[in-house]
Design a protein around this motif. Structure first.
Motif, PDB file in Angstrom:
ATOM      1  N   SER B 102     -64.414 -72.120  10.295  1.00  0.00           N
ATOM      2  CA  SER B 102     -64.567 -72.324  11.734  1.00  0.00           C
ATOM      3  C   SER B 102     -65.884 -73.008  12.067  1.00  0.00           C
ATOM      4  N   THR B 124     -60.528 -77.669  14.412  1.00  0.00           N
ATOM      5  CA  THR B 124     -60.696 -76.228  14.245  1.00  0.00           C
ATOM      6  C   THR B 124     -62.137 -75.832  13.958  1.00  0.00           C
ATOM      7  N   ASN B 335     -61.284 -72.168  17.848  1.00  0.00           N
ATOM      8  CA  ASN B 335     -61.063 -73.541  17.375  1.00  0.00           C
ATOM      9  C   ASN B 335     -62.194 -74.423  17.890  1.00  0.00           C
TER      10      ASN B 335
END
Lengths: 346, 390, 293, 276
Positions: B102, B124, B335
């Protein structure tokens, strides 16, 4: 063991792989290569692609240095030419990737032939140093030309095939490995014909080669061009693999790496280029693994990795030159001879 | 161009393959949040990479020891890149193929630009890095990236604002290395100087590994600037430049940007360091008078001096974690878009005193900084101005 | 008027830097003349000298006048060891192989230095008087000036030793014809060893000078690349060539840096290299080896 | 001093002079090699025989004079072009390629007559494959069988004894489809038996292959045995030529060998032959 081989035709005798055993081994190896991507993880696929690219480039250098006896320290810069050609074509023209790869090879072959021009007047070390000069000049062009993106370099889109982006090692594997295999086959073929023989003749004794009707300059330039073609295609594959090309991507140390690869592998044998490039690409990885094992006990082990890599790189060059100048290919040949005679003689 | 002889980090190819260098926690819980990183542990930028690496790890340790973010731990997975773009890309590919990443830390401008299309494609990941390149400071073109400090042009801006106040209409010179890093703020910096009424009298480019700078110093003397700003170096050839210039009775004030501002590096300049100035967005490790609880914590964890690279890694991790926290608290999916949006909600945020003032991140950068000056007696960089916000 | 002064200063700086090139070039030529080895590791041996000096001066706290000769001694010792262990076994191999051995050696040295001192650039303790030097009105950086003087003295000593000392004569004889030198009773292996020792000692000394100007780092071996150009331009086997080539390259780099920009320095040097290779392949003063059928 | 030459000249050297930095290696040398004959060039060491060969091959460019091959002036052609026309030679100190097998060395001889280009070679399709197989067959059936070297065809050249190496060099020269074959001391350093084998091969080459032969040789016995025409060179000049028997009697030849150390050997051989 092998007793003897009997051939019934000259064609059979002239084949690249003339025994059943060789052919079945080769088929087995091909099978392994085909199955590999389905069983290997992304890391190993990545390494496989990288090894293949390096093998292609080293094989090219082997044609020039190992077979023709012209030492070049420009292989990395030539790869740069190929990589930039591909990137520029992708970004500005948008031609499909097989075309770009061929164009990369062709452009680099042309540049290589020009760089080879001093071989008209100088040879040996002087030529090697001239190729260093050529790399410096190429680097300057890469870093200062607007077309090559100056110091920033170029980022490019992935190769596309039937509407799919080839942006994962798994997909690229199916492009890179077959192309490399074809290039190796081409190099092996080359040395079954008059062109390859002429190269070897020039390496071994260039003056008597002339008496046999081999025009030296033309063949030296041809050798430069073929070798650069290989470098160009390898550079193009490299560009598709990393999708960014910068002036710092192809430093002189990489040229030394390729030269080291063919020294370690064995100059003037196709197998040598393959073994050498694979070996030299994997050594740093193995080192990293080894250092990784030690890192729980020596917290500083990681910091020492880079110097250790540098030392091992140098030591491999020196060690092979002093103790096994024929390289890994010769070691392999010894192993083979051993098994041919085994168990009757050990 | 002399990069081409860089033996270190050997093997572009092998460096390209730099792998498996540093693995974080071995066991991974399903809901760990992963911070991947391409860090130059080796190579020409190792000085910075080692600090960054330690800084990120330390901050994450603080967070994880305190139970993580909403109960989720943050896992750090880093790879050595030897400061090579291709190696960084390789590391990115490897880490993202093995983890659900992430957050990502990148090590160079080249990498940040190269990986940007991939970031957009994935959507993401929120990324930051060691680069303060002006070009990256554009939320439209780089929607999933940010930098934990002012960009290079903003650094020039902070320096030149200070100059304009001290000596309006001053003559200034830029000395920069022939690299992407060095070239970055030169054009916009020149424009900015004009706006501030300053006079750029010379721009000198040096090869990255230049040994002898005599001719460049001569050029500098001929230009006779009041202020000289170095950019694109860590140490060499700044000291020699200053020494020779001083010998020539050049009365220029010498200044640097973030990466040449580390206290231990400036100390190595020897006599030339005296009076050296530059822009710095963070407090130094040793600043005790300030109200900076986080610095106390760092000093507890690491009793010895930590570089400005360490601070950079530390505070970058802090901002990333803050973005994660705000995203999770809002109950949104982790995201790129949400992370970046959360990051941009940061307003008057206290970094525990690492940034000297509360910060806001309206775009891709944190445009604050302060001028420091090296005090030869104290052997330390000491503040020479207030915090300047752009 | 000021522009003329500027030009003069640039030229002086170039010549000053050129003297260090020349000095390292002489070390290079010495090895080539005696053993026909193109030693690409010369830049790394230079670097080793710089680090040895740092070790003695900063590590052991020795004064510069003691550290400098020790660093030179280290270089010489190293040269002798390298000759004995790496170069001697390669006797009779192709020049390219030996060349690659020196390339490998260079890599090992870089790694070793990084292992010992780290990859960061370091500064040598100041030991050169730093009162500015003016020639007429023209300024010359004191380190460059003293470097020039030191280099000139060493080169002069070399030239004299080469002409008049017994070892010098032996070396010249060996360079001329190894077989003949053997047959008149010259201990050729000793000459080899001597040449490597002297050359590496010289390079180490040059390393201290170079390091005092620009600091030392594992990448300072790049200097060797310019030296390569110097000796190719001058001729691999000519001391005179190293001198002229060194000054020429120094001058060209300075002029290119001053009037074109720093990014043109290497380009100018290697442009010169290519030009010389095309026009006079064996350098300005080098011996053209005639090939026999 | 001239004699009737059977057949028309394949090679004609006209007033060739050659100098190396003031030293005259050849001065105004003229000679002819008639088609289908064996012409031998003899002379003491340093007479300029090898220099003459090198001038004919194209390594040295004569200061004056010209060289005609089948009536065509080839003085300006580079060595490879001359080879292509059918000028083949062997070397005094064997110039085989030690890294290659016997077979590959012989194949090299055909280089100039093959058409394979780089593309053909890389793919080894069509022309390249056809050419290579045809070449292999021809070499096996015409040259290897003829010179009786079947047993060593796969051997690396470096490992072969001297006499066999000379034979391989001859094989390679034959693969060049020579019109004229220049042999530089073909039997030097050979023992009696090897010399006789070589002499037989040379004669066979002349008779079965119809190749004109020009040869430099010190072995007077062999020269006198197999040559049709003998040319004597001394100090870069032709001092005598004619049939072997004529040359033997020439007083200039005898005196040329005086002081060269070869005189005893020469006269012994000459007399031995006359007695026979």
């Amino acid at each position: 063991m092998r007793i003897a081989t009997l051939k019934t035709s000259y064609a059979g005798d002239e084949a690249l792989f003339d025994t059943k055993l060789q052919r079945s081994l080769l088929a087995l190896f091909g099978l392994v290569l085909a199955v590999f991507p389905f069983v290997a993880g992304p890391y190993w696929l990545f390494m496989a692609c990288l090894v293949a690219i390096n093998v292609a480039s080293a094989t090219g250098l082997n044609i020039l240095t190992g077979y023709t006896g012209l030492v070049s320290l420009g292989q990395a810069a030539f790869m740069g030419v190929g990589a930039y050609t591909v990137a520029i074509l992708e970004l500005r023209v948008g031609t499909p990737f097989p075309v770009n790869l061929l164009a990369a090879g062709a452009t680099t072959a042309l540049v290589g032939a020009v760089v080879g021009l001093p071989s008209l007047r100088v040879k040996g070390l002087y030529l090697a140093i001239a190729t260093i000069g050529a790399s410096v000049i190429l680097h300057f062009v890469f870093a200062n030309w607007s077309l090559t993106g100056e110091a920033r370099g170029l980022s490019m889109p992935p190769a596309r095939l039937f509407g799919n982006d080839l942006d994962q090692p798994f997909e690229l594997y199916w492009v890179i490995v077959p192309i490399t295999a074809a290039m190796i086959l081409g190099a092996a073929n080359l040395f079954r014909t008059r062109i390859g023989r002429a190269f070897i003749a020039i390496r071994d004794r260039d003056i008597s080669a002339e008496v046999l009707g081999i025009p030296l300059l033309r063949y030296k330039l041809t050798s430069f061009a073929i070798s650069s073609f290989y470098a160009g295609v390898a550079g193009g594959l490299w560009a598709y693999f990393f999708r960014v090309v910068t002036p710092e991507s192809f430093p002189l140390i990489n040229s030394i790496f390729y030269l080291a690869a063919i020294i370690v592998g064995g100059m003037g044998t196709i197998l040598g280029g393959i073994l050498g490039a694979a070996f030299m690409t994997m050594v740093p990885e193995v080192l990293k693994l080894v250092v990784g094992w030690f890192s729980p006990y020596f917290p500083d082990a990681l910091a020492a990795l880079a110097p250790i890599r540098t030392i091992v790189f140098g030591a491999l060059i020196v060690g092979f030159l002093i103790f096994e100048p024929q390289g890994l290919a010769e070691i392999w040949a010894r192993v083979r001879r051993f098994f041919h005679l085994w168990p009757f003689k050990t | 161009m002399s990069e081409c002889w860089t033996r270190r980090g050997l093997i572009g190819l092998a460096a390209a393959t730099s792998f498996a260098l540093v693995q974080g926690a071995q066991a991974q819980a399903q809901d760990d949040i992963v911070l991947g990183a391409s860090v130059p542990i080796t190579g020409v930028f190792a000085f910075a990479g080692v600090g960054i690496h330690a800084g990120i790890q330390d901050y994450l340790k603080i967070v994880n020891d305190a139970g993580g973010v909403k109960g989720r731990k943050i896992k750090y997975v880093a790879e050595d890149t030897a400061y090579k773009v291709d190696a960084s890309v390789a590391a990115f590919n490897k880490i993202t193929s093995q983890e659900k990443v992430s957050l990502y830390y990148g090590d160079s401008t080249g990498f940040s630009k190269t990986i940007n299309p991939e970031l957009e494609r994935r959507g993401t990941i929120l990324m930051a890095g060691a680069s303060f390149a002006s070009e990256l400071n554009d939320p439209k073109k780089y929607p999933f990236q940010f930098m934990s400090g002012p960009d290079y042009t903003e650094m020039f801006g902070i320096l030149m604002r200070y100059i304009a106040k001290e000596k309006p209409g001053a003559r200034i010179a830029f000395v920069y290395s022939d690299t992407e890093f060095g070239r970055d703020p030169i054009e916009p910096g020149t424009k900015l100087a004009k706006e501030l009424g300053l006079n750029v009298v010379e721009r000198i480019v040096t090869p990255p590994t230049s040994v002898d700078v005599s001719t460049e110093v001569l050029k500098l003397r001929r230009a006779n600037p009041d202020y000289t700003i170095f950019h694109g170096y860590v140490l060499a050839p700044i000291p020699e430049f200053i020494t020779q210039a001083k010998q020539m009775n050049l009365r220029s004030q010498f200044m640097g940007t973030f990466w040449s501002m580390d206290n231990s590096m400036v100390q190595r300049m020897g006599e030339a360091a005296d009076g050296f100035m530059g822009v710095m967005p963070y407090r130094y490790y040793y600043e005790k008078d300030a109200n900076a609880p986080m610095l106390d914590k760092i000093r507890q964890m690491r009793p010895e001096y930590q570089s400005n690279a360490y601070m950079q890694g530390f505070v970058t991790a802090m901002l990333m974690v803050e973005a994660v926290k705000r995203t999770l608290e809002a109950g949104k999916e982790l995201n790129g878009t949400n992370l970046k949006a959360s990051l941009n909600t940061i307003k008057d945020y206290d970094t525990g005193g690492i940034f000297g003032v509360p910060i806001s991140i309206p775009g891709n950068s944190v445009p604050v900084g302060r001028i420091y000056r090296f005090d030869a007696k104290a052997k330390q960089m000491v503040p020479a101005s207030d915090w300047i916000r752009l | 008027m000021t522009d003329w002064l500027f030009l003069a200063e640039v030229c002086l700086a170039g010549i000053g830097a050129g003297a260090l090139y020349a000095l390292t070039g002489v070390a290079f030529v010495l090895i080539y003349k005696a053993t026909r080895v193109v030693n690409l590791a010369i830049g790394e041996i230079l670097m080793l000298g710089g680090y040895a000096f740092l070790g003695f001066a900063a590590g052991w706290g020795l004064p510069a006048w003691a550290a400098l000769p020790l660093a030179v001694l280290c270089g010489g010792l190293f040269g002798a060891v390298v000759e004995r262990t790496l170069i001697r076994p390669m006797l009779g191999e192709s020049p390219i192989s030996v060349f690659m051995v020196t390339v490998g050696l260079g890599s090992m040295l870089v790694g070793a230095v990084e292992l010992g001192w780290g990859a960061d650039p370091l500064r040598l303790p100041e030991f050169v008087p730093n009162r500015p030097v003016f020639i007429g009105e023209a300024y010359l950086a004191p380190k460059v000036a003293y470097g020039f003087v030191a280099a000139s003295l060493v080169i002069a000593a070399f030239v004299l030793a080469f002409r008049f000392s017994r070892s010098g004569v032996a070396l010249r004889a060996t360079a001329g014809d190894q077989g003949a030198a053997y047959s008149v009773g010259i201990d050729v292996p000793r000459v080899f060893s001597l040449a490597w020792t002297a050359a590496c000692a010289t390079a180490a000394g040059a390393g201290v000078l170079v390091g005092s100007i620009g600091g030392i780092s594992p990448t300072m071996g790049v200097f060797g690349l310019s030296v390569l150009v110097v000796v190719i331009v001058g001729g691999l086997d000519s001391i005179m060539g190293a001198l002229v080539g060194g000054l020429l390259v120094g001058l060209i780099e300075a002029l290119a840096g001053a009037f074109l920009g720093g990014e043109y320095k290497l380009l100018a040097t290697f442009g010169l290299l290519i030009l010389i290779l095309m026009l006079r392949p064996y350098g300005l003063f080098g011996t053209h080896e005639i090939e026999r059928l | 001093m001239t004699s009737e030459l059977p057949g028309s000249p394949v090679l004609k050297v006209e007033g060739v002079s050659l100098a190396f930095g003031g030293v005259r290696a050849l001065s105004k040398v003229s000679l002819e090699a008639a088609e289908g004959t064996i012409t031998a060039i003899i002379g003491p060491n340093g007479a300029g025989k090898t220099s003459l060969f090198n001038a004919i091959s194209g390594f040295y460019r004569p200061a004056e004079g010209r060289i005609l091959f089948e009536g065509r002036d080839i003085s300006r052609l580079r060595p490879p072009a001359r080879a292509k026309l059918g000028l083949a030679r062997t070397f005094q100190n064997i110039a085989l390629f030690r890294g290659m097998t016997v077979l590959d060395n012989i194949k090299l001889g055909r280089h100039a007559h093959l058409r394979t280009n780089v593309l053909d070679a890389l793919f080894y399709w069509g022309r390249a494959q056809r050419e290579e197989l045809a070449l292999r067959q021809e070499i096996e059936e015409r040259i290897i069988d003829f010179l009786e070297i079947q047993h060593i065809r796969r051997a690396p050249v470096g490992a072969l004894p001297y006499g066999l190496q000379k034979r391989v060099e001859l094989a390679r020269a034959l693969a060049m489809r020579p019109k004229i074959l220049m042999l530089d001391e073909p039997v030097a350093g050979m023992n009696r038996e090897e010399t006789e084998d070589m002499a037989r091969f040379i004669l066979d080459v002349k008779e079965e292959w119809g190749v004109t032969i020009l040869m430099v040789e010190h072995d007077m016995g062999m020269v006198m045995d197999i040559s049709d025409h003998v040319i004597v060179l001394n100090f870069g000049q032709v001092i005598a030529q004619g049939r072997p028997a004529e040359v033997q009697r020439d007083p200039a030849v005898v005196s040329a060998y005086l002081g060269s150390g070869d005189v005893g050997e020469l006269s012994r051989r000459l007399h031995a032959r006359q007695a026979a």
